[in-house]
Write an enzyme that holds these catalytic residues in place. Sequence first.
Site, PDB file in Angstrom:
ATOM      1  CD  GLU A  51      35.883  36.099  13.909  1.00  0.00           C
ATOM      2  OE1 GLU A  51      35.701  37.316  13.679  1.00  0.00           O
ATOM      3  OE2 GLU A  51      36.556  35.682  14.884  1.00  0.00           O
ATOM      4  CB  ALA A  52      31.977  38.699  15.529  1.00  0.00           C
ATOM      5  CG  ASN A  98      49.842  41.470  12.805  1.00  0.00           C
ATOM      6  OD1 ASN A  98      50.265  41.278  11.670  1.00  0.00           O
ATOM      7  ND2 ASN A  98      49.826  40.507  13.714  1.00  0.00           N
ATOM      8  CG  HIS A 139      51.259  46.085  20.880  1.00  0.00           C
ATOM      9  ND1 HIS A 139      52.578  46.507  20.804  1.00  0.00           N
ATOM     10  CD2 HIS A 139      50.943  45.662  19.635  1.00  0.00           C
ATOM     11  CE1 HIS A 139      53.029  46.355  19.571  1.00  0.00           C
ATOM     12  NE2 HIS A 139      52.050  45.850  18.843  1.00  0.00           N
ATOM     13  CB  THR A 145      46.023  35.613  17.097  1.00  0.00           C
ATOM     14  OG1 THR A 145      45.867  36.801  16.302  1.00  0.00           O
ATOM     15  CG2 THR A 145      47.445  35.106  16.958  1.00  0.00           C
TER      16      THR A 145
END
Length: 607
Positions: free
Chosen positions: A44-45, A102, A541, A23
Amino acid sequence: MITANISHVLSKTYDFVIVGGGTAGLVLAERLSENPSFTVAVLEAGDNTINDPMTSIPAPYGRQLGNPKYDWGFVSAKQKYSNGMEYPWARGKGLGGTSCINFLEWSLPPAVDVDVLERLGNRGWNWNEFYRYSRKIERFHPPSKEVTDLFPHTYGDDRGTSGPLQITIPPHVYTVDAILRETFLNTGLTALHDPYQGEVNGAWFPSATIDPKTWTRSNSATAYLVPAQDRPNLTILTQALVCRVLFAQDSSGGDLIATGVEFIHQGTKHVLSANKEVILSAGTIKSPQILELSGIGNSDILSRVDVQTRIELPGVGENLQDHIFVPVSYELDPSAKHQTFDFLGKPELLQKAAELYAEGKGPLRNALSSFAFFSLNDMQATNASIVATKIEEDMNNFRNTPGIGSGLREQIDIQLDSLHSKASPEIEIASLPMLYSAKLKPEGDKTYFTLLAFVVHPLSRGTIHSRSNNPRDNPDIDPHYFERDSDMEILIQGIKYIRTMAQTEPMKSACVGEELQPGSRYTNDEELREYIKDTLSTSWHSLGTCSMLPRDKQGVVDSELKVYGTKNLRIADISIIPLHIAAHTQAIAYVIGEKASDIILSAHQST
């Protein structure tokens, strides 16, 4: 072309190397690469999942969870105060990160929660700045006539309308929402006209990160990366697992200089150099692990995993806080013909919904709705003051624990203040128009709904630390659920409040039969404690493991997001937030990405 191949990546040099294309990371990548003189690389994995129906179609929610293509699949340690339970900790994996998996909620925290960041020593981190960035991010679309004809939504006029992230109030199960809205009001809560102006207490409907032109999820990859994909100064490499940050010693013997990162791609280790900065945007779980594997953290922990200490920083991986919730479920009166999400478990109905979605119609466009936030003082309960006193005693006992750090003590003082304030809530109730249960299954054509009770300002503090020096090994995640009994007490009160709703019209008449869960076998507080331990869930969260605090208060980064003891290593993800907020965390991740971009660009404006 969104992603590059390894030979192309290694053939270039970069000013900024961003670890994590989630994000906040992709916000950073887009904003930094707006300057054509800067070169930016993102490692990025996960994979490139842009336009993948599993991430682009809003519903069914949670279908990516547990799938290793989209979810890291972390699991907590066994919880001492929760019957030894282990809890799944899903996190988004792939371009866009958790914004791709999400539940699409777009909510802003109360102003007082954001202003706390500045009170804790972080100049410029306040509500006014937060709100300014939120409007920069938003491209808000008012709800369509289809939606407003069914339910009279209210929303403020001061929403962002030109940002990259598409946001609207989408279709929803309006019949259930109407019942809940009136019931919330009849139990003493107020209807909140606009929850995006720094006030969240009351009952309201959230916006969602959905593009109403296509009815697809808007995430950091589609909103920020896709429009920038053709920039020659922006390079994206997927399937790149970062092992550690590499450093050089300053010639004067001062702070370390990050020179790049070591990463694994298709089984081979590589090094990528950074001319200006390395920025970790790997999230609350991975960012502290990368720091520790780079030699930054508590030396006792580093020695246990055979990592040489480069910077002694004991706050790394500490101060973990998480929103947790429990479900309370009911069956709806069948005569009302509610169109709930229970159909998602029926293949034939799901297929019909998919056909409607292809025409821009139907329930797969839906998002969650009906939120209520309130303090203990807002509850119409005779024991509210008794409960508040118990929680205050727990907070004071925690505050006076021998050896507790000054930073944590200051956080507890703030939580004590908010306990007696109506400006910052302690409980959230969110509706899920379906049967949400690990044990119960929907029956036939019956329809259901579930109310979720959340702790929004947890007192328990957990840890995330490396279990080995192998970057492929997930770290140990120990949220210390219910180490402080206050969190349990708030969930008990949340269940009791929902039960009060069930005896209040119109919800009372809308339900048939007995409460499905917890059910009549759970009546007193001790029985509810066992139910909570068995059904508890994280809401994904978690934050705080790289807290933005003064170094002598267990801080990891300063207000410029720079890791203490380094000249040019920053962290930009929600791990930096030192005290939890009464909001779902998607918006704050975007704001961190935007603010971090401005901080970094300002630092290099003359270079």
